[in-house]
Structures are given as C-alpha cells and as structure tokens.
Design a protein around this motif. Structure first.
Motif, PDB file in Angstrom:
ATOM      1  N   SER A   1       0.980  -1.034   0.118  1.00 53.58           N
ATOM      2  CA  SER A   1       0.043   0.009  -0.048  1.00 53.58           C
ATOM      3  C   SER A   1       0.858   1.378  -0.129  1.00 53.58           C
ATOM      4  CB  SER A   1      -0.918   0.072   1.267  1.00 53.58           C
ATOM      5  OG  SER A   1      -0.217   0.250   2.627  1.00 53.58           O
ATOM      6  N   PHE A   2       0.369   2.164  -0.453  1.00 51.18           N
ATOM      7  CA  PHE A   2       0.858   3.682  -0.380  1.00 51.18           C
ATOM      8  C   PHE A   2      -0.104   4.742   0.009  1.00 51.18           C
ATOM      9  CE2 PHE A   2       2.051   7.639  -2.474  1.00 51.18           C
ATOM     10  CZ  PHE A   2       3.284   7.847  -1.935  1.00 51.18           C
ATOM     11  N   LYS A   3       0.219   5.409   1.213  1.00 51.67           N
ATOM     12  CA  LYS A   3      -0.872   6.494   1.400  1.00 51.67           C
ATOM     13  C   LYS A   3      -2.259   5.755   1.872  1.00 51.67           C
ATOM     14  CE  LYS A   3       1.602  10.532   0.377  1.00 51.67           C
ATOM     15  NZ  LYS A   3       1.622  11.884  -0.258  1.00 51.67           N
ATOM     16  N   ARG A   4      -2.171   4.687   2.278  1.00 47.44           N
ATOM     17  CA  ARG A   4      -3.490   3.724   2.686  1.00 47.44           C
ATOM     18  C   ARG A   4      -4.351   3.355   1.304  1.00 47.44           C
ATOM     19  NH1 ARG A   4      -6.370   6.737   7.779  1.00 47.44           N
ATOM     20  NH2 ARG A   4      -7.091   4.511   7.716  1.00 47.44           N
ATOM     21  N   HIS A   5      -3.630   3.372   0.213  1.00 48.06           N
ATOM     22  CA  HIS A   5      -4.322   2.894  -0.878  1.00 48.06           C
ATOM     23  C   HIS A   5      -3.752   1.711  -1.383  1.00 48.06           C
ATOM     24  CE1 HIS A   5      -5.659   7.075  -1.152  1.00 48.06           C
ATOM     25  NE2 HIS A   5      -6.468   6.633  -1.826  1.00 48.06           N
TER      26      HIS A   5
END
Length: 52
Positions: free
Chosen positions: A7-11
């Motif tokens: 994930s990246f920044k909660r995505h």
C-alpha cells in the motif's frame, strides 16, 4: 511482490508479473489477497463460513 499486499498512503497497490507476450493493457487488476484483522469477537463466532 512476494510480501504482498502493498500500500501507499493507505491505498492498495496491485502488481501482476507479465508473461511473455502478455499485453499489459489487457490484464484485469481486480483481485488480490489480503488479510483482515478483527478485534473483540465473541468466543464461538470465529467460524470459517462467517468469514467468507
């Protein structure tokens, strides 16, 4: 790719290793495996059928 999900920044980020001659525009990135952690379930409620 071995330690997915990423994930990246909660995505959620989904990866797909392309095969020989595979068109990246035709790869359906719609499914991935992931874990869900649930807290404070009553005893006896943890059943596989309920989770599915």
């Amino acid at each position: 790719m071995e330690s997915m999900p990423w994930s990246f920044k909660r995505h959620l980020i989904i990866f797909h290793r392309l095969g020989q001659g595979e068109d990246p525009l035709q790869v359906p990135l719609v499914y991935t495996d992931f874990w869900v952690q649930v807290h404070n379930l009553p005893i006896g409620v943890v059943l596989e059928g309920l989770a599915r």
